[in-house]
Design a protein around this motif. Structure first.
Motif, PDB file in Angstrom:
ATOM      1  N   HIS A  91     -13.221  85.304  10.089  1.00  0.00           N
ATOM      2  CA  HIS A  91     -14.210  84.533   8.820  1.00  0.00           C
ATOM      3  C   HIS A  91     -15.566  83.340   9.486  1.00  0.00           C
ATOM      4  CE1 HIS A  91     -10.937  86.695   6.539  1.00  0.00           C
ATOM      5  NE2 HIS A  91     -10.290  85.242   7.472  1.00  0.00           N
ATOM      6  N   LYS A  92     -15.997  83.671  10.189  1.00  0.00           N
ATOM      7  CA  LYS A  92     -17.158  82.458  11.179  1.00  0.00           C
ATOM      8  C   LYS A  92     -16.994  81.187  10.366  1.00  0.00           C
ATOM      9  CE  LYS A  92     -19.675  87.043  10.802  1.00  0.00           C
ATOM     10  NZ  LYS A  92     -20.189  87.042  12.440  1.00  0.00           N
TER      11      LYS A  92
ATOM     12  N   LEU B  22     -15.778  72.793  16.514  1.00  0.00           N
ATOM     13  CA  LEU B  22     -14.929  72.096  17.379  1.00  0.00           C
ATOM     14  C   LEU B  22     -15.551  71.967  19.124  1.00  0.00           C
ATOM     15  CD1 LEU B  22     -11.948  73.999  16.458  1.00  0.00           C
ATOM     16  CD2 LEU B  22     -12.594  71.546  16.199  1.00  0.00           C
ATOM     17  N   THR B  23     -16.708  72.258  19.252  1.00  0.00           N
ATOM     18  CA  THR B  23     -17.115  72.016  20.570  1.00  0.00           C
ATOM     19  C   THR B  23     -16.800  70.474  21.445  1.00  0.00           C
ATOM     20  OG1 THR B  23     -19.423  71.455  19.844  1.00  0.00           O
ATOM     21  CG2 THR B  23     -18.945  74.216  20.388  1.00  0.00           C
ATOM     22  N   ASN B  24     -17.250  69.587  20.615  1.00  0.00           N
ATOM     23  CA  ASN B  24     -17.077  68.526  21.783  1.00  0.00           C
ATOM     24  C   ASN B  24     -15.647  67.921  21.873  1.00  0.00           C
ATOM     25  OD1 ASN B  24     -20.164  68.496  22.416  1.00  0.00           O
ATOM     26  ND2 ASN B  24     -20.333  67.598  20.321  1.00  0.00           N
TER      27      ASN B  24
ATOM     28  N   LEU C 190     -11.170  85.236  24.981  1.00  0.00           N
ATOM     29  CA  LEU C 190     -12.724  85.669  25.182  1.00  0.00           C
ATOM     30  C   LEU C 190     -13.673  85.300  23.862  1.00  0.00           C
ATOM     31  CD1 LEU C 190     -15.163  86.852  26.464  1.00  0.00           C
ATOM     32  CD2 LEU C 190     -15.112  89.140  25.126  1.00  0.00           C
ATOM     33  N   LEU C 191     -12.782  85.377  22.653  1.00  0.00           N
ATOM     34  CA  LEU C 191     -12.990  85.343  21.669  1.00  0.00           C
ATOM     35  C   LEU C 191     -13.210  83.658  21.482  1.00  0.00           C
ATOM     36  CD1 LEU C 191     -11.994  88.057  19.354  1.00  0.00           C
ATOM     37  CD2 LEU C 191     -14.142  87.758  19.692  1.00  0.00           C
ATOM     38  N   ILE C 192     -11.523  83.332  21.705  1.00  0.00           N
ATOM     39  CA  ILE C 192     -11.945  81.697  21.194  1.00  0.00           C
ATOM     40  C   ILE C 192     -12.702  80.635  22.562  1.00  0.00           C
ATOM     41  CG2 ILE C 192      -9.999  79.576  22.104  1.00  0.00           C
ATOM     42  CD1 ILE C 192      -7.411  81.689  20.642  1.00  0.00           C
ATOM     43  N   SER C 193     -12.529  81.191  23.533  1.00  0.00           N
ATOM     44  CA  SER C 193     -13.220  80.293  24.641  1.00  0.00           C
ATOM     45  C   SER C 193     -15.327  80.832  23.641  1.00  0.00           C
ATOM     46  CB  SER C 193     -13.096  80.893  25.966  1.00  0.00           C
ATOM     47  OG  SER C 193     -13.780  82.078  25.865  1.00  0.00           O
TER      48      SER C 193
ATOM     49  N   ALA D 178     -17.220  77.531  22.891  1.00  0.00           N
ATOM     50  CA  ALA D 178     -18.359  76.478  23.726  1.00  0.00           C
ATOM     51  C   ALA D 178     -19.806  76.626  22.090  1.00  0.00           C
ATOM     52  CB  ALA D 178     -18.770  78.136  24.311  1.00  0.00           C
ATOM     53  N   GLY D 179     -19.735  77.089  21.707  1.00  0.00           N
ATOM     54  CA  GLY D 179     -20.348  77.163  20.086  1.00  0.00           C
ATOM     55  C   GLY D 179     -21.236  78.787  20.155  1.00  0.00           C
ATOM     56  N   ASN D 180     -20.670  79.676  21.614  1.00  0.00           N
ATOM     57  CA  ASN D 180     -21.393  81.504  21.713  1.00  0.00           C
ATOM     58  C   ASN D 180     -21.147  81.961  20.351  1.00  0.00           C
ATOM     59  OD1 ASN D 180     -22.509  80.327  23.082  1.00  0.00           O
ATOM     60  ND2 ASN D 180     -21.306  80.741  24.656  1.00  0.00           N
TER      61      ASN D 180
END
Length: 138
Positions: free
Chosen positions: A38-39, A44-46, A84-87, A91-93
């Motif tokens: 849902h974008k 949560l990146t840090n 792949l999706l979670i990492s 990572a903020g990508n």
């Protein structure tokens, strides 16, 4: 459906699980998949990584279809697609991948055709058993 997370992904998700005070790693994974689908930007990146031995998680049924489609488009299985999706998300990508958000619905127009029975005009006796085998020999 159960999938196995990569160790690095499981460590990141475990850190999030503890920060959010969730009971299960699976609940955290399903939250992350909802955020990806849902974008949502959960920022949560840090968060810290905490090593865990628990790497098997259960995906909710609502994620199975779009993860399958995502993996199929890339030639990978659902576990790899999940990792792949979670990492990438953590990572903020989030802009580097496209997730299938809607199901493709193919509508077929109703075409009525008239079915005419085919009549057999001539009966042909076909050889059976040994007669068939004798006729096949050279």
């Amino acid at each position: 459906m159960q999938v196995r997370l990569a160790a690095i992904v499981a460590a990141k998700v475990e850190g999030i699980r503890i920060s959010l005070d969730y009971l299960k790693l699976s609940d955290t994974v399903n939250l992350l998949l909802d955020a990806i689908k849902h974008k949502w930007d959960l920022k949560l990146t840090n968060l810290s990584q905490i090593e865990t031995s628990e790497t098997r998680v259960r995906l909710d049924k609502r994620h199975y279809a779009w993860l399958s489609q995502y993996g199929l488009e890339r030639g990978i299985n659902i576990a790899s697609a999940t990792n792949l999706l979670i990492s990438e998300y953590l990572a903020g990508n989030v802009s580097s991948f496209q997730t299938p958000l809607t199901k493709t619905v193919i509508q077929q127009s109703e075409i009525q055709t008239e079915v005419t029975p085919i009549e057999q005009t001539q009966t042909i006796d076909k050889p059976k058993g040994q007669a068939l085998m004798r006729s096949l020999k050279l």
